[in-house]
Design an enzyme around this catalytic site. Structure first.
Site, PDB file in Angstrom:
ATOM      1  N   SER A 186       0.787  -1.240   0.000  1.00  0.00           N
ATOM      2  CA  SER A 186       0.000   0.000   0.000  1.00  0.00           C
ATOM      3  C   SER A 186       0.818   1.289   0.000  1.00  0.00           C
ATOM      4  O   SER A 186       0.265   2.367  -0.073  1.00  0.00           O
ATOM      5  CB  SER A 186      -0.853   0.025   1.280  1.00  0.00           C
ATOM      6  OG  SER A 186       0.009  -0.141   2.407  1.00  0.00           O
TER       7      SER A 186
ATOM      8  N   GLU B  14       8.524  -1.202   4.881  1.00  0.00           N
ATOM      9  CA  GLU B  14       9.220   0.083   4.782  1.00  0.00           C
ATOM     10  C   GLU B  14      10.054   0.318   6.034  1.00  0.00           C
ATOM     11  O   GLU B  14       9.885  -0.370   7.032  1.00  0.00           O
ATOM     12  CB  GLU B  14       8.205   1.217   4.612  1.00  0.00           C
ATOM     13  CG  GLU B  14       7.287   1.073   3.398  1.00  0.00           C
ATOM     14  CD  GLU B  14       8.011   1.157   2.058  1.00  0.00           C
ATOM     15  OE1 GLU B  14       9.179   1.599   2.021  1.00  0.00           O
ATOM     16  OE2 GLU B  14       7.408   0.763   1.041  1.00  0.00           O
TER      17      GLU B  14
ATOM     18  N   TYR C  35       9.935  -9.294 -20.381  1.00  0.00           N
ATOM     19  CA  TYR C  35       8.796  -9.372 -19.462  1.00  0.00           C
ATOM     20  C   TYR C  35       7.968 -10.637 -19.689  1.00  0.00           C
ATOM     21  O   TYR C  35       8.054 -11.590 -18.921  1.00  0.00           O
ATOM     22  CB  TYR C  35       7.935  -8.105 -19.550  1.00  0.00           C
ATOM     23  CG  TYR C  35       7.278  -7.823 -18.220  1.00  0.00           C
ATOM     24  CD1 TYR C  35       7.773  -6.845 -17.367  1.00  0.00           C
ATOM     25  CD2 TYR C  35       6.198  -8.582 -17.786  1.00  0.00           C
ATOM     26  CE1 TYR C  35       7.196  -6.630 -16.118  1.00  0.00           C
ATOM     27  CE2 TYR C  35       5.622  -8.370 -16.540  1.00  0.00           C
ATOM     28  CZ  TYR C  35       6.114  -7.397 -15.721  1.00  0.00           C
ATOM     29  OH  TYR C  35       5.547  -7.190 -14.489  1.00  0.00           O
TER      30      TYR C  35
ATOM     31  N   MET D 115       6.745   4.373 -14.304  1.00  0.00           N
ATOM     32  CA  MET D 115       7.954   4.345 -13.492  1.00  0.00           C
ATOM     33  C   MET D 115       7.569   4.196 -12.025  1.00  0.00           C
ATOM     34  O   MET D 115       6.882   5.044 -11.466  1.00  0.00           O
ATOM     35  CB  MET D 115       8.735   5.658 -13.642  1.00  0.00           C
ATOM     36  CG  MET D 115       9.272   5.953 -15.037  1.00  0.00           C
ATOM     37  SD  MET D 115      10.173   4.605 -15.772  1.00  0.00           S
ATOM     38  CE  MET D 115      11.311   4.239 -14.463  1.00  0.00           C
TER      39      MET D 115
HETATM   40  P1  NAI Z   1       6.234  -0.527  -5.834  1.00  0.00           P
HETATM   41  O1  NAI Z   1       7.628  -0.963  -5.602  1.00  0.00           O
HETATM   42  O2  NAI Z   1       5.949   0.914  -6.004  1.00  0.00           O
HETATM   43  O3  NAI Z   1       5.305  -1.072  -4.632  1.00  0.00           O
HETATM   44  C1  NAI Z   1       5.527  -2.313  -4.018  1.00  0.00           C
HETATM   45  C2  NAI Z   1       4.838  -2.379  -2.679  1.00  0.00           C
HETATM   46  O4  NAI Z   1       5.069  -3.679  -2.100  1.00  0.00           O
HETATM   47  C3  NAI Z   1       5.341  -1.368  -1.650  1.00  0.00           C
HETATM   48  O5  NAI Z   1       4.231  -0.885  -0.930  1.00  0.00           O
HETATM   49  C4  NAI Z   1       6.215  -2.212  -0.720  1.00  0.00           C
HETATM   50  O6  NAI Z   1       6.313  -1.721   0.600  1.00  0.00           O
HETATM   51  C5  NAI Z   1       5.463  -3.514  -0.757  1.00  0.00           C
HETATM   52  N1  NAI Z   1       6.256  -4.680  -0.343  1.00  0.00           N
HETATM   53  C6  NAI Z   1       7.342  -5.219  -0.940  1.00  0.00           C
HETATM   54  N2  NAI Z   1       7.757  -6.312  -0.254  1.00  0.00           N
HETATM   55  C7  NAI Z   1       6.915  -6.478   0.788  1.00  0.00           C
HETATM   56  C8  NAI Z   1       6.803  -7.419   1.846  1.00  0.00           C
HETATM   57  N3  NAI Z   1       7.632  -8.452   1.970  1.00  0.00           N
HETATM   58  N4  NAI Z   1       5.811  -7.250   2.742  1.00  0.00           N
HETATM   59  C9  NAI Z   1       4.946  -6.215   2.662  1.00  0.00           C
HETATM   60  N5  NAI Z   1       4.988  -5.308   1.661  1.00  0.00           N
HETATM   61  C10 NAI Z   1       5.959  -5.429   0.741  1.00  0.00           C
HETATM   62  O7  NAI Z   1       5.746  -1.368  -7.079  1.00  0.00           O
HETATM   63  P2  NAI Z   1       4.559  -1.218  -8.155  1.00  0.00           P
HETATM   64  O8  NAI Z   1       5.158  -0.898  -9.472  1.00  0.00           O
HETATM   65  O9  NAI Z   1       3.451  -0.401  -7.644  1.00  0.00           O
HETATM   66  O10 NAI Z   1       4.110  -2.732  -8.259  1.00  0.00           O
HETATM   67  C11 NAI Z   1       2.961  -3.245  -7.658  1.00  0.00           C
HETATM   68  C12 NAI Z   1       2.335  -4.258  -8.580  1.00  0.00           C
HETATM   69  O11 NAI Z   1       1.920  -3.610  -9.782  1.00  0.00           O
HETATM   70  C13 NAI Z   1       3.305  -5.380  -8.984  1.00  0.00           C
HETATM   71  O12 NAI Z   1       2.609  -6.590  -8.997  1.00  0.00           O
HETATM   72  C14 NAI Z   1       3.692  -4.973 -10.386  1.00  0.00           C
HETATM   73  O13 NAI Z   1       4.071  -6.074 -11.173  1.00  0.00           O
HETATM   74  C15 NAI Z   1       2.403  -4.353 -10.888  1.00  0.00           C
HETATM   75  N6  NAI Z   1       2.564  -3.515 -12.074  1.00  0.00           N
HETATM   76  C16 NAI Z   1       3.497  -2.523 -12.162  1.00  0.00           C
HETATM   77  C17 NAI Z   1       3.659  -1.830 -13.357  1.00  0.00           C
HETATM   78  C18 NAI Z   1       4.649  -0.724 -13.507  1.00  0.00           C
HETATM   79  O14 NAI Z   1       4.873  -0.301 -14.658  1.00  0.00           O
HETATM   80  N7  NAI Z   1       5.218  -0.238 -12.452  1.00  0.00           N
HETATM   81  C19 NAI Z   1       2.840  -2.135 -14.550  1.00  0.00           C
HETATM   82  C20 NAI Z   1       1.852  -3.113 -14.302  1.00  0.00           C
HETATM   83  C21 NAI Z   1       1.753  -3.800 -13.131  1.00  0.00           C
END
Ligand code: NAI
Ligand code: NA
Length: 397
Positions: free
Chosen positions: A48, A74, A235, A275
């Site tokens: 979140s 975090e 990917y 990003m």
């Molecule tokens: P992000 O890195 O911004 O967010 C990841 C979140 O996961 C953070 O809140 C972090 O604290 C949490 N997290 C990581 N390890 C954890 C753990 N062990 N326990 C609890 N929380 C944990 O990443 P983003 O890009 O928002 O990715 C989220 C999802 O969206 C992923 O499944 C990603 O594949 C998907 N996604 C991302 C895209 C992109 O272009 N960034 C495109 C399409 C899908």
């Protein structure tokens, strides 16, 4: 202390807590500029604190008035270390939510553990009204300890077919450079699926079901990415793609189960390339994103994280215009995947060089987005001002 950006390749080593406030505020302002919508009342978001999970939380709280529980991994202030961006985003979200009497509760720790699941369920039962209507699964992690066998798995960003060499952007050096992605061993493919596949999502749903905290009509959505031809090698046909296919398979299993027991639903949603902390370190991806932004902005169809999630929620998950493919996946990536968009991206991809990439791509836009994730590059934040870390260290999400 004055906090300056420090980068290492696609990683930010510092972040700005005051900038994080602005980062969250701009997303809230966007949601408030849109119509309110009827959505879920009680929501659990795994992942979140940043990227897509944070945007989802903002849309649901400020657009639909939802009470939210966030789970994220975090860090706060440690000595001279400022803590992580997601830590400050979460504090900023809390402050804004509190001003509008929106309940928000955070669990900072490992979502993959059983202990975290138990703690969250206990809270839902005792302090959150007993049930949740929606679970968003938005984790991006490089490592997972399986709570059942105790083994630790690490994900690998590798190809599953052949070695791939391609250009990417180095935000630290502001250059376009070649990267090579090696071929994964079967062990590395398995580990990546263990970390980023559907197993933990399923464990969450099973635990919540056993705990009796799922409401009638309960929904769950996990975030995934597919991407176009130019990114297939890294990917779709990479280790991460294998994990995402596993996530999709899990959504079908969960959907059958939830439909039967709760008249509920489970979906995977394929989001647009953006990003984020997670995507900035995927080889080739940042350059693709910069070219994509150029094309989508020219066509007036570019979306940032908040616009993308707000459309998913208002039009699809809680709206009457879902875009769903034959494999039952929600497709808010439909504008990215438009044929005319991809044709133009491919044409740019063929032309891009280390000399012209700043001109022919939206390098400036992609870089700004990357910096803003970490609280930098906002025109209305004074980055020369002293940040009182001792005061900030008193804040907890
Ligand atoms: P992000 O890195 O911004 O967010 C990841 C979140 O996961 C953070 O809140 C972090 O604290 C949490 N997290 C990581 N390890 C954890 C753990 N062990 N326990 C609890 N929380 C944990 O990443 P983003 O890009 O928002 O990715 C989220 C999802 O969206 C992923 O499944 C990603 O594949 C998907 N996604 C991302 C895209 C992109 O272009 N960034 C495109 C399409 C899908
Ligand atoms: Na996220």
């Amino acid at each position: 202390m004055v906090i300056k950006p420090r980068l290492k390749g696609g990683l930010a080593l510092t972040n700005h807590p005051i900038g994080a406030k602005e980062f969250v505020k701009r997303q809230i302002d966007y949601v408030k500029s849109q119509d309110k919508y009827e959505g879920p009342k009680k929501v659990l978001i795994i992942g979140s604190s940043s990227g897509y999970g944070l945007a989802t939380r903002i849309s649901l709280a400020f657009g639909a008035g939802a009470e939210t529980i966030g789970v994220a991994f975090e860090k706060g202030v440690e000595g001279k270390r400022v803590g992580s961006a997601g830590w400050w985003n979460t504090i900023a979200f809390n402050e804004a939510a509190e001003k509008e009497d929106l309940v928000s509760k955070n669990f900072i720790g490992d979502a993959f553990s059983m202990e975290m699941k138990d703690d969250v369920i206990k809270f839902i039962k005792e302090e959150f009204g007993g049930k949740i209507d929606l679970l968003i699964y938005s984790l991006a992690s490089g490592v997972r300890t399986d709570p059942i066998d105790g083994a630790t798995y690490r994900s690998a960003l590798k190809s599953t077919t052949k070695e791939i060499t391609g250009p990417t952007i180095n935000f630290e050096k502001e250059t376009m450079e070649e990267t090579t992605m090696g071929v994964a061993t079967p062990e590395e493919i398995k580990s990546t699926v263990k970390v980023m596949g559907g197993e933990d999502w399923k464990l969450w749903i099973e635990a919540l079901d056993k705990g009796g905290v799922l409401s009638e009509g309960f929904k769950t959505v996990a975030y995934s990415y597919l991407g176009p031809k130019v990114t297939y090698g890294i990917y779709k046909e990479g280790t991460i793609g294998a994990a995402k296919r596993d996530l999709e398979h899990t959504s079908d299993i969960l959907n059958d189960f939830l439909k039967e027991k709760y008249n509920g639903e489970a979906y995977v949603s394929l989001s647009k390339a953006l990003m984020t902390r997670a995507s900035a370190v995927i080889p080739i991806f940042p350059l693709y994103a910069a070219l994509l932004y150029k094309v989508m902005k020219e066509k007036g169809i570019h979306e940032g994280t908040i616009e993308q999630k707000h459309r998913l929620l208002t039009q699809m998950v809680y709206g009457n215009n879902p875009v769903i493919d034959e494999e039952r996946r929600l497709r808010p990536d439909n504008w990215e995947m438009r044929e005319d968009v991809q044709e133009e991206v491919e044409a740019l991809w063929d032309k891009v060089t280390p000399e012209n990439f700043k001109q022919i791509s939206d390098y400036a836009g992609a870089r700004e987005e990357f910096m803003q994730l970490n609280g930098f590059d906002f025109d209305n934040v004074d980055y020369n001002a002293d940040v009182d870390l001792d005061e900030l260290a008193k804040l907890v999400p």
